[in-house]
Design an enzyme around this catalytic site. Sequence first.
Site, mmCIF file in Angstrom:
data_model
loop_
_atom_site.group_PDB
_atom_site.id
_atom_site.type_symbol
_atom_site.label_atom_id
_atom_site.label_comp_id
_atom_site.label_asym_id
_atom_site.label_seq_id
_atom_site.Cartn_x
_atom_site.Cartn_y
_atom_site.Cartn_z
ATOM 1 N N SER A 173 0.827 -1.198 0.000
ATOM 2 C CA SER A 173 0.000 0.000 0.000
ATOM 3 C C SER A 173 0.864 1.251 0.000
ATOM 4 O O SER A 173 2.061 1.192 0.257
ATOM 5 C CB SER A 173 -0.915 0.019 1.236
ATOM 6 N N SER B 53 -3.317 -4.117 -3.036
ATOM 7 C CA SER B 53 -2.699 -2.910 -2.473
ATOM 8 C C SER B 53 -3.753 -1.856 -2.159
ATOM 9 O O SER B 53 -4.873 -1.891 -2.666
ATOM 10 C CB SER B 53 -1.659 -2.335 -3.444
ATOM 11 N N GLU C 224 -3.931 2.179 -2.249
ATOM 12 C CA GLU C 224 -3.389 3.507 -2.546
ATOM 13 C C GLU C 224 -4.454 4.540 -2.205
ATOM 14 O O GLU C 224 -5.442 4.696 -2.939
ATOM 15 C CB GLU C 224 -2.968 3.628 -4.016
#
Length: 402
Positions: free
Chosen positions: A283, A321, A323
Site C-alpha cells: 500500500s 494494495s 493507494e
Amino acid sequence: MPRAADLGVTFGTLPSGPTASLHDVPGVGLGHATLVLDEPDPPHGRGTVRTGVSVLHVAGDGFGSPVPAGAAVLNGMGECTGLVTVREWGRAETPVFLTSTMQVGRVYDAACTLLAGRDPRVGVDDVVIPIVAECDDSGLSDPRRVKLGDDHVRAAWDDAETAAAGSLTPPAEGAVGAGAGMECLGWKGGIGTASRVLPDGHVLGAAVLANFGTAERLTIAGVPVGRLLARDTSDGDDDDRGDRGDGGDGDDGGDGDDGGDGGGAVATDPVAAGRRARGAAGSCIVVLVTDAPLDAHGCERIARRAGLGLARTGSVAHHGSGEIFLALATGLRGDRRDPAAGRPVSGGGLDPYFAAAVEATEEAVVTTLLAATTTTGRDGRRVPGLPLDAVTALLADRGWGG
C-alpha cells in the site's frame, strides 16, 4: 540523510523549497514515535516489532476552523478512518495519523483522547472523527501483541507540532515512525517527503507512507533502476543487495529512530521468513498539503494526481494494495459552520498544482528509499536498504549527476 538532490537527479520542472520536504509548507509539521522490540514470540512475549506512528500536524484551530480537504482512492485494499467525512464535507478537522494496519484502532482511540484533552469543545460541542491511515508492516513486525498507546501518539504529535511552528530542516524520514516496518519496490521503505514551489509563490508538500511495488519495477527519474540492479547482481541473493547496515537501536515509545535490530539477537527462520515476504501486494498513503487557497473540490482533484507520481516510480496498484490519497489546503479556512469567504484557485489555475502533486509524490517515494536503512525483523527476515553507490553509478551512466 541523503535526499534526491544528492543523486543529481530532478523530478519534473518545478523547484523544491529550501528543505525539499514537507516542512517547506508554512504551519505544517511531521513527527514520529517508533516502537522496536525483540521479545519472544506470543504468547510468551510481544515478538519482534518494527512499527510506530507518524503524525502530520497543520497549525491552527482544526476543530473550530477545519481545512479544506479532498481524497481519492486508486486501489482500495486499505483503510483510512475519516475518509468518508472528508469526501462528504470536504474538510479535515484533525491531524493525519499514520500507522500499521492492526494499530489503527489503538491510534484512533489515542487520537480521540488527546484531541479531547487539548480542546474542551471536542465531545461537548461536537464529536470528531480522526483521520488514521495505515499500511501493513507484518512482513517485518509481529502485529499480534504490540500496543501503541497514548504516549506514542502524543510524542509523535508533539514532535509534529514543534516542527509546524517553524522548521529549517526536513522531518525524520525512512524507517521511522509508521515507516519502521514498511517495504517499497523491493527495498526498505517507510516515510518520505518532498516539496514544490508554485509559480504563484505558494508551496505544495507531499508525505508518503510507502509500502508497495516489486524490485524489478523500481524507476528513478525515468531510469529502470530495478532491472539494472538485478542485471548487475551476480549472485542473485536479495539479502546481499543493500550496502547500508541495519538501522540504530530503537526504543519502546520515544521519538523516531530508524528501526533496526533494536540491539537484540534475532533467530533466523528461513521458512517463516519466506512466508512473510510481501510480494506484489502493499500500500501507499499519500498526503498532499499546500498553503494555497483551494476548496474541497480542488483538493480532491489534486489528490487524484498522487497516483501519477507513484506510477513514475514503478507502482501499478496491484489487486492487494491500498493507494489512498489525501490533499489539504490551508489558504482558505472558514469556521466550523460556514465556508471561508474568498475565491479559490480553480479551473486551469490548478494545472501547476497538478504538476506539483505528481512531482512531489514521485520525489517523496525516492526520498523514502534513500533514507531507509537495512532492517532485520520478524523471523529474522532482512530487507536491505537501497544501495546508494550502485544507484548513483547507474544514474550517472545515463546522464544524471555531476
